[in-house]
Design a protein around this motif. Structure first.
Motif: not given
Length: 308
Positions: A265-291
């Protein structure tokens, strides 16, 4: 004197490796052999360019096998040649002349001591602690360095040998009999938490993880995977979840998945509303997905780490 094999993992960083080797030439402990593992470095950065300066064995991996896979090549070599102890040492460290003498003395003092580690300082701030042992915080699902960022005033010197949750792979001395009982380093993490995994296996096998404050080294910090880089974010996320699934107490495990939902949920908020943190959010989500997909080892099998 017990026979110690010192394994140093090299990856695209000759200046640090050479400085580390220079500091090892001054140590007081005499019965050791050096093993440098070139972990798939780029051609211009391979340690073979300086092989004549290395007083020991050099092993070349054709590709980057990660922290555990790379070190395991050196550990196998050490065990085949009669090692009593194996010391894993980051190439971005320098050591005090008596650090290995102090660690081996501690190891020999008690048969229950399985893995031992020194007091580690910041290289650029020689009195500031980087690690005085390791602590596992199951609430936040991570391992932390005790004393991190504190000025050393002897606050962690109360006892010569101190039990600790884990020993960081930055500098880790392990007995042969422990490796024979628990196996080599787990390679499915690729980066991060493999040392914590190894430490908990050691404790479950009836040995102890010991912090020996009299032994001292200095650490420059991660050079192979810079903090904040895509690989740092991805592997920290995925490896932490792998570790928690394996070792977290039974009453904690149900909350891990709830925490993951909150993190998504937090990373989705960053993707939508916090452009400077989008890269961080994307790779957190990728790590969760691959887990959850069960992906282990190196992400992408050699391809650049990216969101697909």
């Amino acid at each position: 004197m017990p026979k110690v094999f010192i394994v140093i993992l090299h990856y695209n960083n000759e200046p640090d490796t050479l400085e580390c080797l220079a500091s090892l030439e001054k140590i007081s402990y005499s019965d050791y052999e050096l093993v440098v593992v070139d972990n798939g470095s780029e051609k211009e950065s391979r340690i073979m360019n300086h092989e004549s300066r290395i007083k020991g064995k050099v092993i070349y991996n054709e590709e980057n096998l990660g922290f555990s896979g790379g070190n395991n090549a050196g550990i196998r070599y050490a065990l085949e040649r009669g090692a009593d102890y194996v010391l894993l040492l980051n190439n971005d460290t320098v050591v005090s002349s008596d650090f290995l003498t102090k660690l081996v003395k501690a190891g020999e003092s008690d048969g229950r001591f399985g893995i031992l580690g020194p007091k580690i300082y910041f290289y650029d701030e020689p009195e500031k602690l980087w690690s005085a042992g390791g602590k596992i915080n199951w609430l936040y699902n991570k391992g932390t360095m005790r004393g991190y960022g504190e000025i050393d005033r002897g606050q962690y010197d109360n006892h010569s040998f101190q039990k600790t949750d884990f020993i960081t792979g930055c500098c880790l001395l392990i007995k042969r009999k422990v490796i024979e009982k628990i196996g080599l380093m787990p390679e499915d993490y690729f980066l991060y938490y493999e040392d914590t995994d190894w430490s908990l296996k050691t404790r479950r096998a009836g040995f102890q993880c010991i912090f020996a404050p009299a032994a001292k080294i200095w650490h420059k910090g991660s050079r192979g995977s810079q903090e904040g880089s895509p690989s740092y974010i991805y592997y920290h996320t995925r490896s932490g979840l792998i570790f928690s699934r394996r070792f977290a107490p039974f009453y904690i495990k149900p909350f891990i998945h709830l925490d993951i939902l909150w993190r998504i949920f937090k990373q989705m908020i960053k993707l939508i509303f916090m452009p400077r943190k989008r890269i961080w959010a994307r790779y957190i989500l990728l790590g969760i997905r691959d887990f959850y997909l069960g992906k282990r080892g190196k992400c992408g099998k050699g391809r650049p780490l990216r969101i697909t």
